[in-house]
Write an enzyme that holds these catalytic residues in place. Structure first.
Site, PDB file in Angstrom:
ATOM      1  N   ASN A   1       0.883  -1.169   0.000  1.00  0.00           N
ATOM      2  CA  ASN A   1       0.000   0.000   0.000  1.00  0.00           C
ATOM      3  C   ASN A   1       0.917   1.215   0.000  1.00  0.00           C
ATOM      4  O   ASN A   1       1.420   1.622   1.044  1.00  0.00           O
ATOM      5  CB  ASN A   1      -0.889  -0.055   1.254  1.00  0.00           C
ATOM      6  CG  ASN A   1      -1.795   1.155   1.385  1.00  0.00           C
ATOM      7  OD1 ASN A   1      -1.680   2.110   0.618  1.00  0.00           O
ATOM      8  ND2 ASN A   1      -2.680   1.112   2.364  1.00  0.00           N
TER       9      ASN A   1
ATOM     10  N   ARG B   1      -2.766  -1.807  -3.292  1.00  0.00           N
ATOM     11  CA  ARG B   1      -3.855  -0.854  -3.189  1.00  0.00           C
ATOM     12  C   ARG B   1      -3.707   0.128  -4.342  1.00  0.00           C
ATOM     13  O   ARG B   1      -2.625   0.690  -4.546  1.00  0.00           O
ATOM     14  CB  ARG B   1      -3.759  -0.083  -1.880  1.00  0.00           C
ATOM     15  CG  ARG B   1      -4.801   0.989  -1.803  1.00  0.00           C
ATOM     16  CD  ARG B   1      -4.525   1.940  -0.669  1.00  0.00           C
ATOM     17  NE  ARG B   1      -5.598   2.898  -0.557  1.00  0.00           N
ATOM     18  CZ  ARG B   1      -5.498   4.036   0.118  1.00  0.00           C
ATOM     19  NH1 ARG B   1      -4.385   4.334   0.746  1.00  0.00           N
ATOM     20  NH2 ARG B   1      -6.519   4.865   0.172  1.00  0.00           N
TER      21      ARG B   1
ATOM     22  N   HIS C   1     -11.905   4.951  -0.249  1.00  0.00           N
ATOM     23  CA  HIS C   1     -11.720   4.182   0.998  1.00  0.00           C
ATOM     24  C   HIS C   1     -12.483   2.858   0.963  1.00  0.00           C
ATOM     25  O   HIS C   1     -12.842   2.299   1.999  1.00  0.00           O
ATOM     26  CB  HIS C   1     -12.167   4.993   2.240  1.00  0.00           C
ATOM     27  CG  HIS C   1     -11.320   6.211   2.489  1.00  0.00           C
ATOM     28  ND1 HIS C   1     -11.846   7.443   2.820  1.00  0.00           N
ATOM     29  CD2 HIS C   1      -9.976   6.375   2.431  1.00  0.00           C
ATOM     30  CE1 HIS C   1     -10.864   8.318   2.963  1.00  0.00           C
ATOM     31  NE2 HIS C   1      -9.718   7.691   2.733  1.00  0.00           N
TER      32      HIS C   1
ATOM     33  N   GLY D   1      -9.091   9.273   8.767  1.00  0.00           N
ATOM     34  CA  GLY D   1      -7.625   9.220   8.825  1.00  0.00           C
ATOM     35  C   GLY D   1      -7.109  10.522   8.262  1.00  0.00           C
ATOM     36  O   GLY D   1      -7.773  11.560   8.368  1.00  0.00           O
TER      37      GLY D   1
ATOM     38  N   ARG E   1      -6.945  18.308   2.615  1.00  0.00           N
ATOM     39  CA  ARG E   1      -7.964  18.508   1.570  1.00  0.00           C
ATOM     40  C   ARG E   1      -9.221  19.107   2.185  1.00  0.00           C
ATOM     41  O   ARG E   1      -9.566  18.778   3.322  1.00  0.00           O
ATOM     42  CB  ARG E   1      -8.298  17.165   0.905  1.00  0.00           C
ATOM     43  CG  ARG E   1      -7.168  16.611   0.063  1.00  0.00           C
ATOM     44  CD  ARG E   1      -7.433  15.192  -0.365  1.00  0.00           C
ATOM     45  NE  ARG E   1      -6.759  14.230   0.484  1.00  0.00           N
ATOM     46  CZ  ARG E   1      -7.046  12.935   0.566  1.00  0.00           C
ATOM     47  NH1 ARG E   1      -8.042  12.434  -0.161  1.00  0.00           N
ATOM     48  NH2 ARG E   1      -6.377  12.131   1.358  1.00  0.00           N
TER      49      ARG E   1
ATOM     50  N   ARG F   1      -3.529  15.052  16.162  1.00  0.00           N
ATOM     51  CA  ARG F   1      -2.931  15.037  17.500  1.00  0.00           C
ATOM     52  C   ARG F   1      -2.378  16.414  17.868  1.00  0.00           C
ATOM     53  O   ARG F   1      -2.609  16.907  18.971  1.00  0.00           O
ATOM     54  CB  ARG F   1      -1.795  14.003  17.579  1.00  0.00           C
ATOM     55  CG  ARG F   1      -2.296  12.596  17.592  1.00  0.00           C
ATOM     56  CD  ARG F   1      -1.191  11.628  17.298  1.00  0.00           C
ATOM     57  NE  ARG F   1      -0.795  11.702  15.892  1.00  0.00           N
ATOM     58  CZ  ARG F   1      -0.204  10.735  15.227  1.00  0.00           C
ATOM     59  NH1 ARG F   1       0.117   9.631  15.841  1.00  0.00           N
ATOM     60  NH2 ARG F   1       0.104  10.859  13.956  1.00  0.00           N
TER      61      ARG F   1
ATOM     62  N   GLY G   1      -7.036   6.089  11.412  1.00  0.00           N
ATOM     63  CA  GLY G   1      -6.161   6.734  12.405  1.00  0.00           C
ATOM     64  C   GLY G   1      -6.878   7.556  13.468  1.00  0.00           C
ATOM     65  O   GLY G   1      -6.692   7.329  14.670  1.00  0.00           O
ATOM     66  N   ILE G   2      -7.695   8.512  13.052  1.00  0.00           N
ATOM     67  CA  ILE G   2      -8.402   9.355  14.018  1.00  0.00           C
ATOM     68  C   ILE G   2      -9.565   8.572  14.632  1.00  0.00           C
ATOM     69  O   ILE G   2      -9.771   8.588  15.852  1.00  0.00           O
ATOM     70  CB  ILE G   2      -8.913  10.643  13.332  1.00  0.00           C
ATOM     71  CG1 ILE G   2      -7.743  11.439  12.762  1.00  0.00           C
ATOM     72  CG2 ILE G   2      -9.731  11.478  14.304  1.00  0.00           C
ATOM     73  CD1 ILE G   2      -8.145  12.639  11.903  1.00  0.00           C
TER      74      ILE G   2
ATOM     75  N   GLU H   1      -9.991   5.423  15.112  1.00  0.00           N
ATOM     76  CA  GLU H   1      -9.606   4.348  16.036  1.00  0.00           C
ATOM     77  C   GLU H   1      -8.929   4.887  17.288  1.00  0.00           C
ATOM     78  O   GLU H   1      -9.025   4.284  18.358  1.00  0.00           O
ATOM     79  CB  GLU H   1      -8.637   3.371  15.338  1.00  0.00           C
ATOM     80  CG  GLU H   1      -9.301   2.555  14.251  1.00  0.00           C
ATOM     81  CD  GLU H   1      -8.284   1.819  13.379  1.00  0.00           C
ATOM     82  OE1 GLU H   1      -7.192   1.491  13.866  1.00  0.00           O
ATOM     83  OE2 GLU H   1      -8.603   1.578  12.192  1.00  0.00           O
TER      84      GLU H   1
ATOM     85  N   GLU I   1      -7.015  -2.758   5.588  1.00  0.00           N
ATOM     86  CA  GLU I   1      -7.111  -2.743   4.125  1.00  0.00           C
ATOM     87  C   GLU I   1      -6.200  -3.806   3.508  1.00  0.00           C
ATOM     88  O   GLU I   1      -6.543  -4.425   2.505  1.00  0.00           O
ATOM     89  CB  GLU I   1      -6.737  -1.351   3.596  1.00  0.00           C
ATOM     90  CG  GLU I   1      -7.779  -0.304   3.933  1.00  0.00           C
ATOM     91  CD  GLU I   1      -7.195   1.077   4.164  1.00  0.00           C
ATOM     92  OE1 GLU I   1      -6.281   1.196   5.014  1.00  0.00           O
ATOM     93  OE2 GLU I   1      -7.648   2.033   3.519  1.00  0.00           O
TER      94      GLU I   1
HETATM   95  P1  ADP Z   1      -3.606   7.380   6.228  1.00  0.00           P
HETATM   96  O1  ADP Z   1      -3.585   5.869   6.172  1.00  0.00           O
HETATM   97  O2  ADP Z   1      -4.627   8.016   5.343  1.00  0.00           O
HETATM   98  O3  ADP Z   1      -2.260   8.039   6.194  1.00  0.00           O
HETATM   99  P2  ADP Z   1      -4.350   6.982   8.964  1.00  0.00           P
HETATM  100  O4  ADP Z   1      -5.633   6.228   8.956  1.00  0.00           O
HETATM  101  O5  ADP Z   1      -3.105   6.263   9.342  1.00  0.00           O
HETATM  102  O6  ADP Z   1      -4.179   7.789   7.635  1.00  0.00           O
HETATM  103  O7  ADP Z   1      -4.551   8.223   9.952  1.00  0.00           O
HETATM  104  C1  ADP Z   1      -3.517   9.134  10.147  1.00  0.00           C
HETATM  105  C2  ADP Z   1      -4.016  10.269  11.034  1.00  0.00           C
HETATM  106  O8  ADP Z   1      -4.554   9.723  12.250  1.00  0.00           O
HETATM  107  C3  ADP Z   1      -2.884  11.168  11.473  1.00  0.00           C
HETATM  108  O9  ADP Z   1      -2.728  12.226  10.593  1.00  0.00           O
HETATM  109  C4  ADP Z   1      -3.349  11.657  12.816  1.00  0.00           C
HETATM  110  O10 ADP Z   1      -3.955  12.924  12.619  1.00  0.00           O
HETATM  111  C5  ADP Z   1      -4.448  10.719  13.243  1.00  0.00           C
HETATM  112  N1  ADP Z   1      -4.191  10.093  14.550  1.00  0.00           N
HETATM  113  C6  ADP Z   1      -3.454   8.990  14.829  1.00  0.00           C
HETATM  114  N2  ADP Z   1      -3.456   8.759  16.161  1.00  0.00           N
HETATM  115  C7  ADP Z   1      -4.225   9.722  16.728  1.00  0.00           C
HETATM  116  C8  ADP Z   1      -4.627  10.045  18.065  1.00  0.00           C
HETATM  117  N3  ADP Z   1      -4.240   9.310  19.103  1.00  0.00           N
HETATM  118  N4  ADP Z   1      -5.405  11.124  18.240  1.00  0.00           N
HETATM  119  C9  ADP Z   1      -5.807  11.883  17.220  1.00  0.00           C
HETATM  120  N5  ADP Z   1      -5.465  11.636  15.939  1.00  0.00           N
HETATM  121  C10 ADP Z   1      -4.686  10.577  15.694  1.00  0.00           C
END
Ligand code: ADP
Length: 409
Positions: free
Chosen positions: A9, A102, A190, A219, A250, A294, A337-338, A340, A388
């Site tokens: 990916n 991907r 997605h 994310g 974006r 974060r 990311g956000i 979860e 994924e």
């Molecule tokens: P991608 O795969 O599209 O790069 P992810 O699903 O890995 O994205 O998500 C990345 C985003 O998740 C980061 O930019 C960050 O803002 C957010 N993130 C990760 N951990 C946390 C957390 N504990 N609190 C808030 N946001 C988080």
């Protein structure tokens, strides 16, 4: 010699990979369909272009690599680093049966995963302008594998495929029909993440699995998918991955008149616009400081707070819109990311969606669920980590006749 299948990916700043392995003994015993495949490694090179770092865990989740890489490393260098690390780890004891990728955009033509051929690559390269932040990197990964492992079959799995089959009305771009010929329609993205969530709903959240579910993939890219009986009915991303929710860099939905203003009054070129829309807007644009949630949650700067407020506001607003699409909601699922990792953002989105009947259980929310609503909540809320890569592995196994291969989780 053990058999292996690789999943890649590749993004603009990261290269994620998984390796699945089938031991030689299993291979001898059961032929190509022997059900003995297991996750052998999972890892990534992230921070490409800034401060690259290589991390990997083995199939039992033990860390097997955590190294800083040369700061000057580019995408190609990341493949070289991964290839030499894999060679060192496996030595000569690896036969690669297939590589799954991907690929963000499959356009109107590719509604299913497909084996990569030169003709398929021509079609996919034509879609680069529709996904400039992702497609070039996805295709570079296919090229890199062709160079290093010539003859090994590759499978492209698309983020758009899961959404094909949506009602026609959800795919409409309401411009003159002659301008829309050639593929101007809403696609949705997605899809590999949504497909994974749909596949585990019966086990993870059985009471809503066959009902009306909104999945929030939050994310660095972010979108919502409205599912009925685990099928996509609509989503917030459209023709490109710019629409819908506010994202890291974006904007999500904006009045198209703003684009006219940027071109006619401020004189931005098409290239300038592309950079603004894909790389400088969203959380980064509003806050002026960061695209990382974060950092924004830790900041007391008014613009950082406004960026978080807008992210939550848009998510709640569009959850309302998709609730209308579904004629009501049974469950809301957070992932990526956000979704979860941020109890704060989940709490704020659920609070803004309380009118739908979501009653958050704060303790369960802090503990990441999986169920984060109270038992009596009319609409349940959940946290389900996405995967994924596993969906790509399954499709790759299926298409290359390695079926029975890649385990369910
Ligand atoms: P991608 O795969 O599209 O790069 P992810 O699903 O890995 O994205 O998500 C990345 C985003 O998740 C980061 O930019 C960050 O803002 C957010 N993130 C990760 N951990 C946390 C957390 N504990 N609190 C808030 N946001 C988080």
């Amino acid at each position: 010699m053990d058999d292996h299948a690789i999943v890649l990916n590749a993004g603009s700043s990261s290269l994620k990979f998984s390796i699945y392995r089938r031991p030689e003994a299993a291979n001898r015993g059961g032929g190509a369909s022997a059900p003995f495949w297991a996750l052998d490694l999972r890892g990534q090179i992230d921070g490409i272009g800034t401060s690259p770092r290589f991390t990997a865990k083995d199939g039992s989740d033990a860390r097997v690599a955590d190294d800083r890489l040369d700061a000057g490393l580019d995408g190609r260098g990341a493949f070289d680093a991964l290839a030499s690390w894999l060679r060192a780890r496996y030595g000569g004891d690896a036969r690669v049966l297939g590589v799954g990728h991907r690929v963000v955009h499959g356009g109107a033509k590719y509604a299913r995963p497909t084996v990569v051929t030169p003709e398929v690559l021509v079609d996919l390269r034509a879609l680069v302008p529709l996904a400039p932040l992702h497609q070039p990197y996805n295709l570079a990964a296919i090229d890199a594998v062709s160079e290093r492992l010539p003859g090994v079959p590759q499978v492209a799995c698309f983020d758009t495929s899961f959404h094909r089959g949506q009602p026609a009305v959800a795919e409409v771009v309401p411009l003159p029909r002659d301008l829309c010929r050639g593929g101007v329609q809403r696609y949705g993205f997605h899809g590999l993440s949504y497909e994974y969530i749909a596949s585990v709903l019966p086990q993870a959240a059985p009471e809503i699995a066959h009902g009306r579910v909104i999945v929030a993939h939050l994310g660095s890219g972010a979108s919502l998918c409205a599912m009925k009986d685990r099928k996509s009915m609509d989503s917030t991303l459209g023709f490109t991955a710019l629409d819908g929710l506010c994202m890291g860099t974006r904007p999500g939905s904006i009045d198209p008149g703003v684009i006219l203003h940027l071109v006619q009054t401020l004189g931005l070129s098409a290239k300038d616009l592309e950079t603004v829309l894909y790389k400088k807007s969203g959380l980064l644009g509003i806050s002026g400081v960061s695209n990382d949630m974060r950092n924004l949650l830790d900041s007391s700067e008014p613009d950082a707070r406004l960026a978080v407020d807008y992210f939550v506001y848009q998510a709640a607003k569009q959850i309302g819109a998709l609730a209308a699409v579904l004629g009501g909601v049974d469950g809301l699922v957070f992932t990526a990311g956000i979704g979860e990792n941020s109890a704060e953002i989940r709490k704020r989105i659920c609070a803004a969606s309380a009118w739908l009947g979501i009653d958050l259980d704060e303790e369960a929310n802090r503990a990441r669920g999986p169920r984060i609503s109270r038992p009596a909540s009319r609409v349940s809320a959940w946290v389900i980590p996405t995967n994924e890569e596993l969906i790509i592995a399954r499709h790759t196994g299926m298409l290359l006749g390695l079926l029975g291969t890649v385990p369910r989780v």
